[in-house]
Scaffold this motif. Structure first.
Motif: not given
Length: 163
Positions: A41, A39, A24, A20
């Motif tokens: 986790p 997204l 990002r 993630v």
């Protein structure tokens, strides 16, 4: 100092965090922002868990001198090209970017698949990753796809087996 070890179930949370964070930090402008922002986790960890137990794939975790995970690579048999290798994933936490973690993980995967052609998919606009792969001997094959989950064009790369 970075070392590598095979990933285990207890690593899934850290791996999801790496995934993630890498998306990002590195994929804005490569895939739509709403894909990145969505997204989760937990969902990523579940997807990664399926790969840990999947046949034909190995997941290796890079850890720093304190044992903290900094990246991971997943590689193994290429289901679409029997007898070939496949690089399924390579992610480095942004905090470890530029420290050679990605190069080390890539080399680990290549070394683990000697004597075979190795393929991978990379986002067409991910210049940094494309440069990394090209320096390691990968070349575009001229095959593209757009995965509906990511909604961004990808190119397939090939690293021919050493002759």
């Amino acid at each position: 100092m970075i070392s590598c070890r095979e990933a285990v179930t207890d690593d899934l949370r850290a791996m999801a965090g790496i995934f993630v964070a890498a998306w990002r930090a590195g994929y804005r402008g490569v895939v739509p922002d709403e894909v990145i922002d969505a997204l989760d986790p937990g969902a990523v960890a579940a997807d990664l868990a399926a790969g840990l137990s999947g046949p034909g794939l190995t997941t290796v975790l890079a850890v720093d001198g304190t044992g903290r995970p900094t990246g991971f690579v997943r590689y193994g048999d290429d289901a679409d090209h029997p007898g070939g290798g496949y690089l399924a994933a390579l992610y480095v936490h942004p905090a470890a970017s530029g420290a050679g973690v990605g190069r080390g993980l890539l080399q680990h995967a290549i070394d683990a698949m000697p004597g075979v052609d190795v393929r991978l998919w990379v986002f067409e606009d991910n210049d940094r990753a494309r440069t990394l792969y090209e320096r390691a001997g990968f070349r575009p094959e001229g095959v593209r796809l757009v995965d509906p989950r990511w909604r961004a064009p990808q190119a397939r790369y090939l690293r021919p087996a050493p002759r």
